[in-house]
Design a protein around this motif. Structure first.
Motif, PDB file in Angstrom:
ATOM      1  N   GLN A  80      20.554  26.274  53.587  1.00 11.33           N
ATOM      2  CA  GLN A  80      20.047  25.323  54.647  1.00 11.33           C
ATOM      3  C   GLN A  80      19.709  23.545  54.455  1.00 11.33           C
ATOM      4  O   GLN A  80      20.795  23.361  55.439  1.00 11.33           O
ATOM      5  N   MET A  81      20.331  23.811  53.238  1.00 12.33           N
ATOM      6  CA  MET A  81      20.112  22.254  52.866  1.00 12.33           C
ATOM      7  C   MET A  81      21.257  21.628  53.582  1.00 12.33           C
ATOM      8  O   MET A  81      21.844  20.575  53.911  1.00 12.33           O
ATOM      9  N   SER A  82      23.122  22.348  53.592  1.00  9.54           N
ATOM     10  CA  SER A  82      24.188  22.022  53.556  1.00  9.54           C
ATOM     11  C   SER A  82      23.913  21.864  55.600  1.00  9.54           C
ATOM     12  O   SER A  82      24.375  21.310  56.415  1.00  9.54           O
ATOM     13  N   ASN A  83      23.384  22.636  55.940  1.00 13.77           N
ATOM     14  CA  ASN A  83      23.279  22.842  57.452  1.00 13.77           C
ATOM     15  C   ASN A  83      22.268  22.099  58.431  1.00 13.77           C
ATOM     16  O   ASN A  83      22.835  21.317  59.430  1.00 13.77           O
ATOM     17  N   LEU A  84      21.046  21.832  57.455  1.00 11.18           N
ATOM     18  CA  LEU A  84      20.335  20.505  57.923  1.00 11.18           C
ATOM     19  C   LEU A  84      21.415  18.967  57.631  1.00 11.18           C
ATOM     20  O   LEU A  84      21.241  18.549  58.366  1.00 11.18           O
ATOM     21  N   ARG A  85      22.228  19.206  56.416  1.00 11.22           N
ATOM     22  CA  ARG A  85      22.890  18.088  56.207  1.00 11.22           C
ATOM     23  C   ARG A  85      23.774  17.359  57.636  1.00 11.22           C
ATOM     24  O   ARG A  85      24.190  16.998  57.958  1.00 11.22           O
ATOM     25  N   GLY A  86      24.442  18.994  57.998  1.00 10.21           N
ATOM     26  CA  GLY A  86      25.185  18.067  58.772  1.00 10.21           C
ATOM     27  C   GLY A  86      24.787  18.681  59.979  1.00 10.21           C
ATOM     28  O   GLY A  86      24.979  17.280  60.914  1.00 10.21           O
ATOM     29  N   ALA A  87      24.115  19.065  60.842  1.00 10.52           N
ATOM     30  CA  ALA A  87      22.787  18.416  61.918  1.00 10.52           C
ATOM     31  C   ALA A  87      22.660  17.031  61.839  1.00 10.52           C
ATOM     32  O   ALA A  87      22.304  16.332  62.735  1.00 10.52           O
ATOM     33  N   VAL A  88      22.483  16.645  60.618  1.00 10.87           N
ATOM     34  CA  VAL A  88      21.651  14.687  60.115  1.00 10.87           C
ATOM     35  C   VAL A  88      22.945  14.271  60.417  1.00 10.87           C
ATOM     36  O   VAL A  88      22.898  13.020  61.299  1.00 10.87           O
ATOM     37  N   GLN A  89      23.966  14.448  59.740  1.00 11.90           N
ATOM     38  CA  GLN A  89      24.841  13.909  59.980  1.00 11.90           C
ATOM     39  C   GLN A  89      25.604  13.324  61.481  1.00 11.90           C
ATOM     40  O   GLN A  89      26.168  12.177  61.543  1.00 11.90           O
ATOM     41  N   ARG A  90      25.187  14.463  62.360  1.00  5.46           N
ATOM     42  CA  ARG A  90      26.169  14.866  64.193  1.00  5.46           C
ATOM     43  C   ARG A  90      25.586  14.361  64.694  1.00  5.46           C
ATOM     44  O   ARG A  90      25.678  13.454  64.702  1.00  5.46           O
ATOM     45  N   SER A 131      24.332  10.670  52.846  1.00  2.70           N
ATOM     46  CA  SER A 131      25.273  10.780  51.623  1.00  2.70           C
ATOM     47  C   SER A 131      25.935  10.857  52.215  1.00  2.70           C
ATOM     48  O   SER A 131      25.864  12.343  52.905  1.00  2.70           O
ATOM     49  N   PRO A 132      27.214  10.547  53.099  1.00  2.00           N
ATOM     50  CA  PRO A 132      28.941  11.481  53.291  1.00  2.00           C
ATOM     51  C   PRO A 132      29.377  12.633  52.479  1.00  2.00           C
ATOM     52  O   PRO A 132      30.142  13.339  52.442  1.00  2.00           O
ATOM     53  N   TRP A 133      29.331  11.984  50.599  1.00  2.39           N
ATOM     54  CA  TRP A 133      29.680  13.132  50.151  1.00  2.39           C
ATOM     55  C   TRP A 133      28.786  14.229  49.969  1.00  2.39           C
ATOM     56  O   TRP A 133      27.996  14.390  49.657  1.00  2.39           O
ATOM     57  N   PRO A 134      29.455  15.087  50.085  1.00  2.48           N
ATOM     58  CA  PRO A 134      29.572  16.892  50.338  1.00  2.48           C
ATOM     59  C   PRO A 134      28.298  17.006  49.266  1.00  2.48           C
ATOM     60  O   PRO A 134      28.863  18.970  48.926  1.00  2.48           O
ATOM     61  N   ILE A 135      28.115  17.319  48.588  1.00  2.00           N
ATOM     62  CA  ILE A 135      27.168  17.330  47.322  1.00  2.00           C
ATOM     63  C   ILE A 135      26.257  18.487  47.580  1.00  2.00           C
ATOM     64  O   ILE A 135      26.543  19.871  46.977  1.00  2.00           O
ATOM     65  N   THR A 136      25.769  18.761  48.577  1.00  2.00           N
ATOM     66  CA  THR A 136      24.692  20.401  48.859  1.00  2.00           C
ATOM     67  C   THR A 136      25.791  21.517  49.454  1.00  2.00           C
ATOM     68  O   THR A 136      25.793  22.282  48.811  1.00  2.00           O
ATOM     69  N   GLU A 137      27.106  20.610  49.814  1.00  3.08           N
ATOM     70  CA  GLU A 137      27.688  21.900  49.780  1.00  3.08           C
ATOM     71  C   GLU A 137      28.720  22.215  49.024  1.00  3.08           C
ATOM     72  O   GLU A 137      29.094  23.969  48.207  1.00  3.08           O
ATOM     73  N   VAL A 138      28.821  21.412  47.600  1.00  2.00           N
ATOM     74  CA  VAL A 138      28.810  21.704  46.234  1.00  2.00           C
ATOM     75  C   VAL A 138      28.216  23.123  45.770  1.00  2.00           C
ATOM     76  O   VAL A 138      28.423  24.268  45.417  1.00  2.00           O
ATOM     77  N   LEU A 139      27.061  22.358  46.349  1.00  4.36           N
ATOM     78  CA  LEU A 139      26.149  23.351  45.469  1.00  4.36           C
ATOM     79  C   LEU A 139      25.857  24.780  45.959  1.00  4.36           C
ATOM     80  O   LEU A 139      25.685  25.823  45.521  1.00  4.36           O
ATOM     81  N   ASP A 140      26.248  24.636  47.380  1.00  7.61           N
ATOM     82  CA  ASP A 140      26.079  26.080  48.106  1.00  7.61           C
ATOM     83  C   ASP A 140      27.115  26.805  47.722  1.00  7.61           C
ATOM     84  O   ASP A 140      27.243  27.901  47.407  1.00  7.61           O
TER      85      ASP A 140
END
Length: 670
Positions: free
Chosen positions: A159-169, A300-309
């Motif tokens: 869910q954090m990754s989904n939110l991060r993607g929306a925030v970055q876009r 952050s542009p570093w994909p830490i939420t994706e790593v945790l996912d």
């Protein structure tokens, strides 16, 4: 919403009402929320949902329950129907499941960030602010680990990754600060190469230990100013190590002086170090950026939420053999196999109630079968008559003393069982059967044909990690009428439903489907000549059943196959109706005609069985005597996945009422 506390009435209502003045001045978390979080440990994160719900995973109406929501989260279902019932929760129920509440807050923030015409201000969005505060409290806990949260089943990092993607876009670089972790590293720099490695890893591109070391130890390596980068690298290395085959003797070998730890022990160490590094990094960045941890992860542009996912989908599971016996087979407590499965193994620590278990490898990402096994802790084995057969064989073997007198009963037929499986996917049925039969002292010989390379590899890993290499052989091939080549196709995320690519597959859109070239082999050429008989031929080949039996006609005619078990719905995928493909001099389809012919050549009686536990026709067993009757099964308007076609060379013994195939059937009968 019930969880948004406002300031005291005199402070708010005595002046001009504003959202900021009345609802953002104090903590959004209630004292009950904070207390529940402080009490949490890694083994308390399922919110009382340790027993899986085996019903439909979608919202069925009625009141909101955490367990139904968790099921939907783990099985990748649409979560939006849960939202309105969620809003009606009491403060007590909300605080009873912190990670579930965090998941819903992140979902709400993600939907609003994605769908709002004007991007919301996260600093004023209640669901985000609550999630941010919850994440802060969770990170402060010494009894909770990030890995525990990742593998809890609530998929919060997804869910954090989904939110991060929306925030970055939608917000790009406009949300955040100029701190190093909130900026992309400069092109061509050492930090940029590290960033690319981490990004490749979360996009499932192969990143091995060698490439990581080459980058880290490069002569031009310089200090990386973003403290999250080190944590990301450590966790990526741990994820890579987790996918390596762990031999059963790893822990014993580690005690030998000078021998390095194996991949399993290395992974556990790296996870601990990586998590400590991430916590430290988030803390230091929070001070530098003036943002909370969740805000840093979003900006952050570093994909830490994706790593945790990535770590949220463990690829190596430990499944107690008793789970399937109790849940799927509903064996009585006094059943010899269940009794043994619930008794601690000799030489192992633990109470007498400690269940025996086996290692099971699944896909370390979202995939239908893997998600189901992670959720239920059960093998995804749809042919319960095969599992009942295994339980019967094990029961007879235990009563004959195979488990204790194997030294002199090794040649007894009661202590042997041979089966061949077509389309085992990850090996759910075969691994459970082999682990269960081993408990009973049965010498198992199994040959499995899996055409998907990734599924076959994971199956082979499981075989090795369970010490079953001498008993179970896995071939990366499809079964058919003759040796050659074929092509398989499946919808993305559903590789367990791969079938031969033919004109009738519903889509050829490469955005929706995956095609895989595969070697095709015939059972007549593959079954070892020194196997006098196959006790069970279990087929789940999604429409290739007729061709598989055509490639086994020699085995069948020589009476070397004792029983054949198939799914009617999967068989039907390879069938064309009689109007398009008629049998000679018959109203039946050529498909049904061939099936009945091949089974008849094996001197087999054929039965249709409805293995459903509820609904009309449940438990039905009826003899199938002709191709027309076989066609009537395929054409039945209520044909379901529980409809099975069973054939057995048991001329002198009927099928048991529960469709058990007897352990000691006269397989050698003419």
């Amino acid at each position: 919403m019930s969880f948004v506390p406002c300031v005291l009435p005199a402070q708010c209502w005595g002046g001009t009402f504003t959202y900021e003045r009345c609802c953002l001045q104090e903590s959004l978390m209630s004292e009950a929320d904070a207390r529940e979080i402080q009490k949490l440990t890694d083994n308390m994160l399922d919110c009382g949902c340790e027993v899986p719900d085996l019903g439909p995973p979608a919202f069925q109406g009625g009141s909101f329950t955490w367990c139904k929501y968790r099921q939907a989260v783990m099985l990748n279902q649409d979560l939006r129907p849960f939202y309105m019932p969620f809003l009606e929760l009491s403060v007590a129920m909300l605080s009873a499941c912190p990670l579930g509440a965090l998941s819903m807050m992140l979902l709400d923030a993600s939907l609003k960030m994605t769908n709002s015409q004007v991007p919301p201000d996260l600093k004023k969005l209640p669901s985000f602010l609550r999630a941010q505060e919850m994440m802060h409290l969770l990170l402060q806990s010494d009894s909770l680990s990030l890995i525990g949260m990742a593998t809890s089943g609530w998929m919060i990092f997804n869910q954090m990754s989904n939110l991060r993607g929306a925030v970055q876009r939608r917000l790009g670089g406009t949300w955040g600060d100029v701190a190093p972790c909130l900026q992309l590293p400069g092109a061509g720099t050492h930090a940029a190469r590290i960033y690319q490695l981490v990004t490749d890893a979360v996009n499932f591109m192969p990143v091995g230990i060698t490439s990581l070391l080459e980058t880290l130890l490069d002569a031009s390596a310089s200090t990386i100013t973003c403290s999250l980068a080190r944590a990301g690298l450590l966790l990526i290395v741990a994820q890579s190590m987790l996918q390596q085959t762990v031999q059963p003797e790893e822990e014993a070998i580690a005690k030998v002086p000078g021998v390095p730890p194996g991949p399993g022990m290395e992974a556990r160490s790296l996870l601990r170090i990586g998590e400590a590094s991430l916590r430290q990094g988030l803390d230091s960045e929070a001070k530098a950026c003036r943002l909370e941890a969740l805000g840093i992860l979003m900006a952050s542009p570093w994909p830490i939420t994706e790593v945790l996912d990535l770590l949220s989908y463990p690829g190596r599971l430990v499944l107690p053999v008793a789970n399937a016996m109790q849940t799927l087979l509903e064996l009585r407590q006094e059943h010899p196999l269940l009794e043994r499965a619930l008794t601690a193994a000799s030489g192992h620590s633990g109470s007498n109630a400690e269940p025996r278990s086996y290692i099971f490898r699944v896909n370390p990402y979202r995939e239908m079968v893997s998600d189901m096994v992670r959720y239920t802790k059960l093998p995804f084995c749809g042919l319960r008559p095969f599992m009942r057969m295994v339980a019967d064989v094990a029961k007879d073997a235990l009563q004959a003393g195979c488990a204790t007198n194997a030294a002199y009963l090794g040649d007894a037929e009661t202590c042997k069982f041979t089966f061949v499986e077509g389309g085992p996917h990850l090996g759910d049925c075969a691994l459970w059967a082999s682990a269960s039969l081993r408990l009973a002292g049965v010498q198992t010989r199994a040959l499995a044909f899996e055409p998907l390379p990734d599924a076959a590899t994971l199956f082979q890993q499981s075989v090795a990690e369970n010490g079953l290499s001498a008993s179970v052989q896995v071939r990366n091939a499809a079964l058919g009428q003759m040796t050659g080549q074929t092509e398989l196709i499946h919808f993305r995320g559903h590789n367990g439903q791969a079938t031969v690519n033919d004109y009738d597959f519903p889509s050829q859109d490469r955005r929706e489907v995956v095609t895989i070239p595969a070697v095709e082999v015939a059972l007549d050429d593959e079954v070892p000549a020194n196997w006098p008989q196959i006790d069970a031929l279990k087929l789940s080949v999604n429409g290739a059943e007729r061709n598989t039996l055509a490639g086994a006609r020699k085995l069948l005619s020589k009476r070397r196959v004792c029983s054949v078990l198939m799914h009617a719905t999967k068989c039907k995928r390879g069938r064309r109706p009689p109007s398009e493909d008629p049998a000679p001099n018959s109203r039946a389809s050529k498909f049904a005609y061939d099936l009945m012919t091949f089974l008849s050549e094996g001197n087999m009686d054929v039965y249709e069985h409805n293995d459903a536990t509820s609904g009309q026709g449940r438990g039905r067993v009826q003899r199938v005597r002709s191709a027309d009757e076989m066609d009537s099964i395929f054409d039945h308007p209520q044909l379901t996945e529980q409809a099975l076609a069973l054939a057995a060379r048991i001329l002198s013994l009927p099928l048991y009422p529960a469709v058990h195939l007897p352990a000691a059937w006269p397989c050698t009968a003419a």
